[in-house]
Design an enzyme around this catalytic site. Sequence first.
Site, mmCIF file in Angstrom:
data_model
loop_
_atom_site.group_PDB
_atom_site.id
_atom_site.type_symbol
_atom_site.label_atom_id
_atom_site.label_comp_id
_atom_site.label_asym_id
_atom_site.label_seq_id
_atom_site.Cartn_x
_atom_site.Cartn_y
_atom_site.Cartn_z
ATOM 1 C CG ASP A 209 27.869 -6.691 -56.419
ATOM 2 O OD1 ASP A 209 28.072 -6.046 -55.371
ATOM 3 O OD2 ASP A 209 27.049 -7.621 -56.485
ATOM 4 C CG ASP A 211 24.557 -11.817 -56.215
ATOM 5 O OD1 ASP A 211 25.374 -11.598 -55.304
ATOM 6 O OD2 ASP A 211 23.852 -12.827 -56.255
HETATM 7 N N1 ADE Z 1 26.255 -9.191 -54.275
HETATM 8 C C1 ADE Z 1 26.083 -8.905 -52.997
HETATM 9 N N2 ADE Z 1 25.546 -9.805 -52.157
HETATM 10 C C2 ADE Z 1 25.350 -9.490 -50.855
HETATM 11 N N3 ADE Z 1 25.690 -8.323 -50.313
HETATM 12 C C3 ADE Z 1 26.240 -7.406 -51.112
HETATM 13 N N4 ADE Z 1 26.669 -6.163 -50.850
HETATM 14 C C4 ADE Z 1 27.130 -5.645 -51.994
HETATM 15 N N5 ADE Z 1 27.018 -6.542 -53.001
HETATM 16 C C5 ADE Z 1 26.462 -7.651 -52.472
#
Ligand code: ADE
Length: 291
Positions: A209, A211
Amino acid sequence: MSEWTIGIIGGSGIYAIDALEGAEWIDVDTPWGPPSDQLLTGRLGDVRFVFLPRHGRGHRIPPGEVNARANIHALKAAGCTDLVAISAVGSLREELPPGHFVVVDQFIDRTVARPHSFFETGLVAHVSMADPTCERLSALCAAAAERAGASVRRGGTYLAMEGPQFSSRAESLMYRQWGCDVIGMTAMPEAKLAREAELPYALVGMVTDYDCWRGAGEKVEVAAVIAQLMANADTGRQLVVELARSLPARREPSPVDTVLDAALITSPDARDPALIEKLGILLARTLGRQA
Ligand SMILES: Nc1ncnc2[nH]cnc12
Ligand SMILES: CSC[C@H]1O[C@H](OP(=O)(O)O)[C@H](O)[C@@H]1O
């Protein structure tokens, strides 16, 4: 048999390695308590592998409760010479989209509520974390990931956050300003403990992703992360198969193999025998004693 025994720490979405030959789940315990699950031992060709699902099968254990000391101790006791960790990560960079693999080479550790060392009063040790990952193993993993079909970035800084909640947008933007490339909740203190256990460590981050830094309304949702995890996991497992095929027959020594020789500061007469006993296999080589 090969001189390598590779420990694989499987993160979110990787709970077994089906390709292992002669695979067997074995019970282990450690002085730090039980690891996240049984260890899955087996072979690929003539290379021995020991696999551990970081969150346990079924993903039972949240990041802050992963017993990293037990996990690393168990992998060391199982004879691992090197560790490859595989993790789901969020991307803090436009050019690292979901599906991309990042072979991490630096960390910023913002975890706050986890034991960060095997050493304590009675035996003090200071290991260097200037270069927290193994260049040789990282290069082998990057090449293996490419052969498995992944787009790979060699090098990147991993922000280790406490979690389990995902970051606020202000935090995510700050981590970008700090120069971080990916974010996750588990590689610290794991990488520090691997160093103390004299185990060369490589971390392959599989981006799931972006974030939440890209703007208002952007947020991380577990359903989307899981969908991307499922898409990444096969490539992650294939990476392990490709790695086994490409390991050199000989394992030349790594500087990490003997890191404790220059790290123990407590004078021998001030060391706590009970702690030395507890550390067992972690100290056996440097103190020249039986574990
Ligand atoms: N955006 C994210 N923040 C923290 N850990 C993750 N693991 C996978 N995506 C994450
Ligand atoms: C399922 S998203 C959050 C979760 O995934 C990562 O775990 P791992 O590094 O074990 O793959 C992240 O660190 C969080 O624990």
